[in-house]
Each structure stands twice: as structure tokens, then as C-alpha cells.
Design an enzyme around this catalytic site. Sequence first.
Site: not given
Ligand code: NOJ
Length: 677
Positions: A239
Site C-alpha cells: 500500500d
Molecule cells: C491508500 C489506500 O489504502 C489504498 O487502498 C489505495 O489504493 C492507495 N492509497 C492508492 O491511492
Amino acid sequence: MNTALQPAARATKLLAAMSLTDKLALLTGVDPAGALGVTDGPIYVGYVPGNPQLCLPALTLNDGPAGVGDTQVGTTAFPAPIAQAATWDPQLQQAFGQALGLEAWQKGINVVLAPDVNIARVPENGRNFEAFGEDPFLSGQTAVAEIEGIQQNPVIATVKHFAVNSQETNRYYVSSNVDDRTLHEIYLPPFEAAVRQGHVGAVMCAYGLVNATFSCQNQPLLTTVLRQQFGFPGIVMSDWGATWSTVASANAGLDLSMPVGTFFGPALASAVTSGAVSTQTIDGMARSIVTTMFRLGLFDRPPPPRDSAVSADVSSLADQRVALRLAEESTVLLKNTSGTLPLNLGAGASIAVIGAPAGFGDVTPYIGGRGSAFVNPTDPVTPLQALTARAAKAGETVVSADGSDPTAAAAVAAHATVAVVFAYDHEQEGRDRTTLALSAGQDQLIEQVAQANPRTIVVLDTGGPVLMPWVDQVGAVVEAWYPGQRDGDAIAAILFGDVNPSGRLPQTFPTSDASVPASTPDQWPGSNDAQDAEFTEGLQVGYRWYDRQKIAPLFPFGYGLSYTQFSYSHLRVFRTGSRVSVTFTVKNTGSRSGAEVAQLYVDDPIVAGEPPKQLEGYQRLFLRPRRSARVTITLTQRSFADWNSATSKWAVTPGLYRILVGSSSRDIRLRGFLRQR
Ligand code: NOJ
């Protein structure tokens, strides 16, 4: 580029042509705007540069779960994932995935950051709207359908967030302390389904820790479970900002660090030089990535470049139709006293449409949840617009009030034939709700309107459960979730009966903040200032807890009313080889066409130590009045198995299993038995 070769063989040839530097460059993202020299306008949320000399295309990554979001424009805002799950309709979910993947590709994107399959352990979770509810089986099947749809395009789907990402409070540092059996039976199965059944290309490891180890350097999760037990051959990406180490992450099974390479890049190069990370490990990481890119067509069918794609309107009529059908099918009729709905008022009647989400001011917050899953809508249709148009066709009129002044709204409602009040909650990535109560005087608004007009209908635009202190005072309650850009069209069709509601709750609605499975501060948000979330409820998540504790929820899992009725009969349970077939008849006994969602739960023998019942199958079926259909649901040994932590295997406890078939988790119509030896 020889397409006659298998993906693995193509990957081998490519890897042989790559230097260590080439490989390391593939294992980390870079700032997309910087890399592409973009100073304004939409841009991908993640970017891994390509290498033209190697014919290696760039990875262009973008969210997400409710449509192509982040900064992109000209894409369709579909209903939130909690709504998608409420359809219990894998065919429609697959059509959604296909539309999502195609829109992404047309926007120049070849990796979609969806679906999110984290189990709804805590209804206050700020991202409750973004996943598929509280049941592992429903979540898994909904995800599989979506992934299959996305990957019909030359686009990689990304199942997230691995694993146990259950709350937003202290989300980077909270440790989810969960026992091994609960992990395998509740939190991991949707990921397993995404891998084994859906053949998902990528898995995103989560923020936060599982049992005191960060998810993206969690060897038991990334290697033992994901690679070895599930046999996942694809890309493990972090993530955004969830990588916390170089050596530990690379050796635990992380392939790609996003969005930038603080811990990979030069740091990983040094770790290779020192021998702390082997060149074989780097090869394995690069191989996961390029093999997946070959398998899903990223080399052979590149998307259009950003310059030509960035301002394109890719929200096709077909996609908007999918958005509408999802919104219609996901809407759950929670209460309907003596035919309040469908509206059948007759010419001259008037409808008071009340509340901000009906179409007053900025409506975008009510059609989608906030954060990375938010999608900018193209041409949203508000309830006020659609209801006004639909009422006109019936010779009826609409009057309205924005609801900011309950007394003024009640005065409008008092003179109308019926009142429809729209209410909302505000769910957002990055913070949890502090209560399940509706915010900002909305309860008072509903109560005052209901006092002024007994024929009051409440429409909820919420991303999950809310409390309803007024439920006995209103005629009908409709859960429309965050319905996406065709919001108004869908709710008008449901209220007027042009579409018969058929959505079912993918999550229990509790009666109070206190009567939920994780009700102590140690459970949520966690002890030591939310450092440690103790999953002491174990397997008793969602309806499993309400059933075990014999607590009546406000509305149970699987529940939803229709404008018609269905009867169930003639249950048969029989073995076919290693499988078990369950057949039964469902009949539409009412006078309108409609869809029923038949649900199959298994109740294990007491010695197995399982919750009272668990969903193991379902079938959505559309029936005309007085028509019936024979339904067959096939169970496997896994449907009866428990996770044995001592042997790290699934095993079926011998004994008598009850097969429960019905219309919700609390409306069981047929009971059968199966003995397992
Ligand atoms: C953080 C989020 O937890 C995740 O779901 C997302 O894909 C990424 N940011 C990118 O935006």
C-alpha cells in the site's frame, strides 16, 4: 515479444536480458507527475517506468473500487462496493469489473487498485463502504466476479489490503492481534478466493501490523500463506507508504514498493551488494511482476498514452447502464408498513422530497465514499431531478425542502401526500466514525417530518449501518448506500415500483453503538492508544456474533424485503462424489415479478466450535408471478471444514451438519441434514 510463447517462457527470456539495475528499477514506483513531466491535470496514483530497450511497458496504477477514481475525470462513478455486495449478483459484478477495467485501460491505466475485501469487523470503520461487508464467502465471491471482469481487459486487478485492515484509527501502526484460526476462517478466505478462483494479478499488502509484524514484511502472511498455501504467483505490492524496511520486506515476499522506493531502490541495491538480499530473491520479485504482465496482456495490448487519454470521456452508455443496474439491484427495502411502497398515489398527489442528498448543494459526497475510492461523477442524476420527472409522468407533483431547517421541512411535508426524507452518513478513508448515529440533526429532521406526515419514507445514502431511533415512526425505510452517479434514476425506479427491490444486507445493522461484536475499547480502536486491536471476539464477527449471543439486531445479515413474496419447498441434500448438492424450489407467490436471493448456511456440529451458522452458498433468481424455479447449490468439503492450527490444514469434523436455506440469516425456511464421517 513472441506471443506464441507462454508467459513464463517470455518472462525467462526477458529476465535473461535484464541487468540487476533493470530489475531493481522494476521493484519500485516513482512520482508519476515528475516522471511524465505533468504539472497539472489528472495523473495516475502510481507509476513504475517502462524500459523501451527491453520492450517493457510502464505500469500505470490507479484506484479503485467504485470506478476509475483519484484525479481522473470522464469515468463512471459506480455504486460503492458495499452496494455491489448487496446485489448478491456475481454476473452483474463481473459486468461491473469488465466496465471498470475497460474504462481504466482507455484512461491509460494497466493496474487497477481494486477490489478491497477487508472484512467489516467494525461498522464504524471509515472505509466500511469500500469493501463487501462482514461475510468471507460473500466477499470472496463478489471479488472473484469483479476480478474476472477487470482482467478480461489487458489490466491487472489488485486485491487489497492483505490482511486484516479493519479500521482507520491509527491505521499505519495499529497491530491487529488475531488468532490463527480466526485469521484463516474469517479474514483470509476472500484473498484465497481472489487468488485461486479469480486468478488475480496483484495483491496489495496493508497498512498496519498483523500480530505485531508490519503486513508488508510479514513472512507468515506473504510467504507461508500467500505464496505457499494459496500458490499465488503474481505481484505483491505495498500500500502507499506501507513498506517499512528493505531486507525484511524483500525477504518476506514484497515485490513492489509503492508509491516511491524509500526502502527499495538504492537501499535494496546495497542490500544485494552486502548479501542481505540474494540475487535469486531479486529475480523472483522481478519474475512475479513480468510474468503477470505477460499473462494479462500488458506487453501486447498497451493502453493509450496519457496525453491522448487524460481528457477522454470514457463513461459509455453501457457502463452507465451497469451503474444504474447496480444501484437498483443493491437497494435494500428494510421496512414497508402496509404498502407504503411502491408509490401509487394517483394524479394530483404530491411528494415532499427532503434532505441534502436528494440534490441540494454539492451532491457528490452522497453518491460515493471519500478517500482513494472516490470517483468524480460524470453527469450525476439527483433524486430530486429523477423523482420530479417520474412524478410528472404519473400526474403527480414534487415539493421540496433541503432539510437544514426541520420545522420548515415538516411544514412542507404536512401538506404533501407522502414525504421522502434522504439521510446520509459521512464515511471517509483515514478516520473512523465515532458513532453509528446519523450526523447533524438528521434524526430530528426525520422525526419532525414523520410527525407531520405519517406516510414518511426514509432513504439512506450510507456506506454502512446507521442507528434508526425513528424506525417505528416512519412508513418505510430504504437503504440505497452510496449509489453512484445514477443515484436518482435508481431510487425513482425503486420508489415507484418500476423496479422491485432485491438487495440484501451484506452486513448486520445493530440496534445501538454498544450492541456490536467489537464493543470494548481494547477491541476497537484498541488498547494503548489504538496500538493493539485485540480480536478477542475471534470467529464471532458480524452475524456470527449476534447468533451466538442471541442478540436481535435491528436488521440481520442477508435481509431485504420485496414488493412480492417467495415461498421455499422440497429441500433435498445429496452427495455427488466429493461434493454435496442442495436443491430446493423457490416460488414467487405474489403478484409482481421480482428477484429473490436464496441463501444457504451451514450449522456445524457443536464439537467443531464454529459459530451457529455460516454462509456457504447463495443464488439470486428472478421470477415472474406464480412462477417457481428449482435451485441447486453445490457445496465442497471446504464448505464444512474448519482450520486446524496445529496441523495448518482444513479438516472436516465428523458429525451431523445442518443445512439451512432461507431468505436471510434470520429467516430460515428449510432445514436438512448431512452426516460427515
Ligand atoms: C491508500 C489506500 O489504502 C489504498 O487502498 C489505495 O489504493 C492507495 N492509497 C492508492 O491511492
